[in-house]
Motif scaffolding. Structure first.
Motif, PDB file in Angstrom:
ATOM      1  N   GLY A 245      54.052-113.522  50.967  1.00  0.00           N
ATOM      2  CA  GLY A 245      55.176-113.065  52.113  1.00  0.00           C
ATOM      3  C   GLY A 245      56.152-112.094  51.165  1.00  0.00           C
ATOM      4  N   ARG A 246      56.049-112.163  49.330  1.00  0.00           N
ATOM      5  CA  ARG A 246      57.199-111.785  48.777  1.00  0.00           C
ATOM      6  C   ARG A 246      56.234-110.439  48.032  1.00  0.00           C
ATOM      7  NH1 ARG A 246      57.464-114.666  43.223  1.00  0.00           N
ATOM      8  NH2 ARG A 246      55.186-115.011  43.800  1.00  0.00           N
ATOM      9  N   LYS A 247      57.609-110.099  48.238  1.00  0.00           N
ATOM     10  CA  LYS A 247      57.559-108.438  47.952  1.00  0.00           C
ATOM     11  C   LYS A 247      59.005-108.088  47.220  1.00  0.00           C
ATOM     12  CE  LYS A 247      56.460-106.058  52.272  1.00  0.00           C
ATOM     13  NZ  LYS A 247      56.216-105.895  53.816  1.00  0.00           N
ATOM     14  N   GLY A 248      58.633-106.906  45.974  1.00  0.00           N
ATOM     15  CA  GLY A 248      59.123-106.475  44.682  1.00  0.00           C
ATOM     16  C   GLY A 248      59.073-105.144  44.112  1.00  0.00           C
ATOM     17  N   ASN A 249      60.176-104.922  43.442  1.00  0.00           N
ATOM     18  CA  ASN A 249      60.650-103.718  43.395  1.00  0.00           C
ATOM     19  C   ASN A 249      59.955-104.003  41.376  1.00  0.00           C
ATOM     20  OD1 ASN A 249      61.894-101.986  45.260  1.00  0.00           O
ATOM     21  ND2 ASN A 249      62.715-103.978  45.101  1.00  0.00           N
ATOM     22  N   GLN A 250      59.859-102.629  41.446  1.00  0.00           N
ATOM     23  CA  GLN A 250      59.270-102.733  39.688  1.00  0.00           C
ATOM     24  C   GLN A 250      59.774-100.860  39.204  1.00  0.00           C
ATOM     25  OE1 GLN A 250      55.316-101.374  37.400  1.00  0.00           O
ATOM     26  NE2 GLN A 250      55.117-102.873  39.053  1.00  0.00           N
ATOM     27  N   PHE A 251      60.792-100.956  38.516  1.00  0.00           N
ATOM     28  CA  PHE A 251      60.765 -99.916  37.491  1.00  0.00           C
ATOM     29  C   PHE A 251      60.488 -99.329  36.360  1.00  0.00           C
ATOM     30  CE2 PHE A 251      63.904-101.884  40.387  1.00  0.00           C
ATOM     31  CZ  PHE A 251      64.805-100.997  41.105  1.00  0.00           C
ATOM     32  N   LEU A 252      60.332 -97.866  36.588  1.00  0.00           N
ATOM     33  CA  LEU A 252      59.818 -97.710  34.803  1.00  0.00           C
ATOM     34  C   LEU A 252      60.576 -96.835  34.424  1.00  0.00           C
ATOM     35  CD1 LEU A 252      57.976 -96.885  33.070  1.00  0.00           C
ATOM     36  CD2 LEU A 252      56.891 -95.905  34.693  1.00  0.00           C
ATOM     37  N   GLY A 253      61.013 -96.920  33.064  1.00  0.00           N
ATOM     38  CA  GLY A 253      61.302 -95.987  31.838  1.00  0.00           C
ATOM     39  C   GLY A 253      60.827 -94.926  30.504  1.00  0.00           C
ATOM     40  N   GLY A 254      60.447 -94.035  30.585  1.00  0.00           N
ATOM     41  CA  GLY A 254      59.460 -93.990  29.410  1.00  0.00           C
ATOM     42  C   GLY A 254      59.583 -92.662  28.505  1.00  0.00           C
ATOM     43  N   LEU A 255      59.286 -92.360  27.497  1.00  0.00           N
ATOM     44  CA  LEU A 255      59.367 -91.227  26.623  1.00  0.00           C
ATOM     45  C   LEU A 255      58.319 -91.468  25.741  1.00  0.00           C
ATOM     46  CD1 LEU A 255      61.431 -88.654  25.770  1.00  0.00           C
ATOM     47  CD2 LEU A 255      62.725 -90.439  24.437  1.00  0.00           C
ATOM     48  N   ARG A 256      58.091 -90.057  25.553  1.00  0.00           N
ATOM     49  CA  ARG A 256      56.978 -89.531  24.334  1.00  0.00           C
ATOM     50  C   ARG A 256      57.327 -88.598  23.667  1.00  0.00           C
ATOM     51  NH1 ARG A 256      52.056 -87.837  25.995  1.00  0.00           N
ATOM     52  NH2 ARG A 256      51.121 -88.437  24.574  1.00  0.00           N
ATOM     53  N   VAL A 257      57.660 -89.180  22.369  1.00  0.00           N
ATOM     54  CA  VAL A 257      57.435 -87.858  21.563  1.00  0.00           C
ATOM     55  C   VAL A 257      56.789 -87.258  20.263  1.00  0.00           C
ATOM     56  CG1 VAL A 257      59.202 -86.890  19.974  1.00  0.00           C
ATOM     57  CG2 VAL A 257      60.528 -88.613  21.149  1.00  0.00           C
ATOM     58  N   GLY A 258      56.324 -85.696  20.756  1.00  0.00           N
ATOM     59  CA  GLY A 258      55.685 -85.608  19.718  1.00  0.00           C
ATOM     60  C   GLY A 258      55.739 -84.707  18.478  1.00  0.00           C
ATOM     61  N   TYR A 259      54.715 -84.511  17.782  1.00  0.00           N
ATOM     62  CA  TYR A 259      55.063 -83.249  16.515  1.00  0.00           C
ATOM     63  C   TYR A 259      52.910 -82.742  16.150  1.00  0.00           C
ATOM     64  CZ  TYR A 259      55.193 -81.362  11.847  1.00  0.00           C
ATOM     65  OH  TYR A 259      55.395 -80.518  10.532  1.00  0.00           O
ATOM     66  N   ARG A 260      53.427 -81.647  16.565  1.00  0.00           N
ATOM     67  CA  ARG A 260      52.104 -80.579  16.229  1.00  0.00           C
ATOM     68  C   ARG A 260      51.945 -79.789  14.829  1.00  0.00           C
ATOM     69  NH1 ARG A 260      52.160 -76.126  19.617  1.00  0.00           N
ATOM     70  NH2 ARG A 260      49.691 -75.779  19.524  1.00  0.00           N
ATOM     71  N   PHE A 261      51.080 -79.539  14.838  1.00  0.00           N
ATOM     72  CA  PHE A 261      50.800 -79.510  13.066  1.00  0.00           C
ATOM     73  C   PHE A 261      49.524 -78.809  13.093  1.00  0.00           C
ATOM     74  CE2 PHE A 261      49.518 -83.999  13.182  1.00  0.00           C
ATOM     75  CZ  PHE A 261      48.587 -83.680  11.891  1.00  0.00           C
ATOM     76  N   ARG A 262      48.830 -78.140  12.042  1.00  0.00           N
ATOM     77  CA  ARG A 262      47.721 -77.935  11.236  1.00  0.00           C
ATOM     78  C   ARG A 262      46.491 -78.301  11.384  1.00  0.00           C
ATOM     79  NH1 ARG A 262      47.804 -71.606  10.335  1.00  0.00           N
ATOM     80  NH2 ARG A 262      49.984 -70.860   9.832  1.00  0.00           N
TER      81      ARG A 262
END
Length: 262
Positions: A245-262
């Motif tokens: 009978g329990r209910k709960g909240n879940q919170f998410l925060g995220g970040l991705r940083v990318g670098y492109r090259f040849r």
């Protein structure tokens, strides 16, 4: 995080992008680092933290990537290695294939694998079908099917996962809307979901049977800071029924940083 994680939605983003012609750009490789933080108000006493580093290469008619994940959750730490491929098979069919291994159960499943075929249909429609496999202390098999529609700068996708065996009797359904900005690399997105996908990092909850039902909303963006650099933030909220009978909240925060090259 194949899963709320951006890694959980990453296969969706890559696969949908594959429907576009490859950009006329000499930068065909990239390295991306990412971090996700999950907070639970009732279900778990400790927050979950997941970091990753990923290498991706666009090679002709296919995209390949390798990813290393490290997580602290369920009172333990562990790592997972993944490889994925996104080949274009014909002018009307492309695919996703992927596999992963971890010695760190229950932080990650010991094995994960899967494949999906995508069929380009007339008038901006696409259909997809495939299978997913997870191995914890037993095998979990799930089928997946979906349909997408391209409308102007919008991509709309509905995808479902259905498992036929315990504990894989999970049924999940997701609606994703993505709006492209100046090109196919820059977009904002939002996802509404019910259940847990085997592609997201919280797929460990499928095996644990720790969630009876789940509803969630997640939103994010992928934005070019320059020709070489990319930022991809995301936030999310889930409301889970966790038994007794329990209910709960879940919170998410995220970040991705990318670098492109040849």
């Amino acid at each position: 995080m194949k899963h709320l994680r951006f890694f959980s939605i990453l296969p969706t983003l890559l696969l949908c992008t594959a429907a576009f012609a490859q950009p006329k750009d000499s930068l065909r490789q990239s390295v991306t680092v990412g971090y996700e933080h999950y907070h639970f108000d009732k279900q778990f006493s400790n927050d979950w933290r997941i970091g990753s580093i990923e290498y991706k290469r666009e090679a002709g008619k296919a995209t390949y990537l390798g990813r290393f994940n490290y997580a602290s959750r369920l009172g333990q730490t562990g790592w997972q290695a993944e490889v994925e491929g996104y080949p274009k098979l014909t002018s009307k069919i492309y695919a996703y294939v992927g596999a992963g291994y971890s010695p760190s159960m229950p932080v990650f499943p010991k094995w994960r694998s899967g494949g999906t075929l995508f069929f380009v249909l007339p008038k901006g429609w696409e259909a997809e079908g495939g299978v997913r496999h997870l191995y914890f202390n037993q095998h979990v098999w799930m089928g997946t099917a979906g349909i997408s529609k391209y409308a102007g700068n919008w991509l709309l996708n509905v995808r479902s996962f259905i498992g036929s065996s315990t504990p894989g009797s999970n049924h999940s359904l997701f609606f994703t809307a993505r709006h492209y900005l100046k090109n196919e690399r820059d977009f904002v997105w939002m996802q509404l979901g019910s259940g847990i996908s085997p592609d997201e990092s919280r797929n460990v909850l499928i095996e644990k049977g720790a969630v009876l039902s789940s509803r969630r909303i997640t939103a994010g963006a992928q934005l070019s800071v320059s020709r070489r650099y990319m930022l991809a933030p995301q936030v999310g909220w889930a409301f889970d029924e966790i038994g007794g009978g329990r209910k709960g909240n879940q919170f998410l925060g995220g970040l991705r940083v990318g670098y492109r090259f040849r």
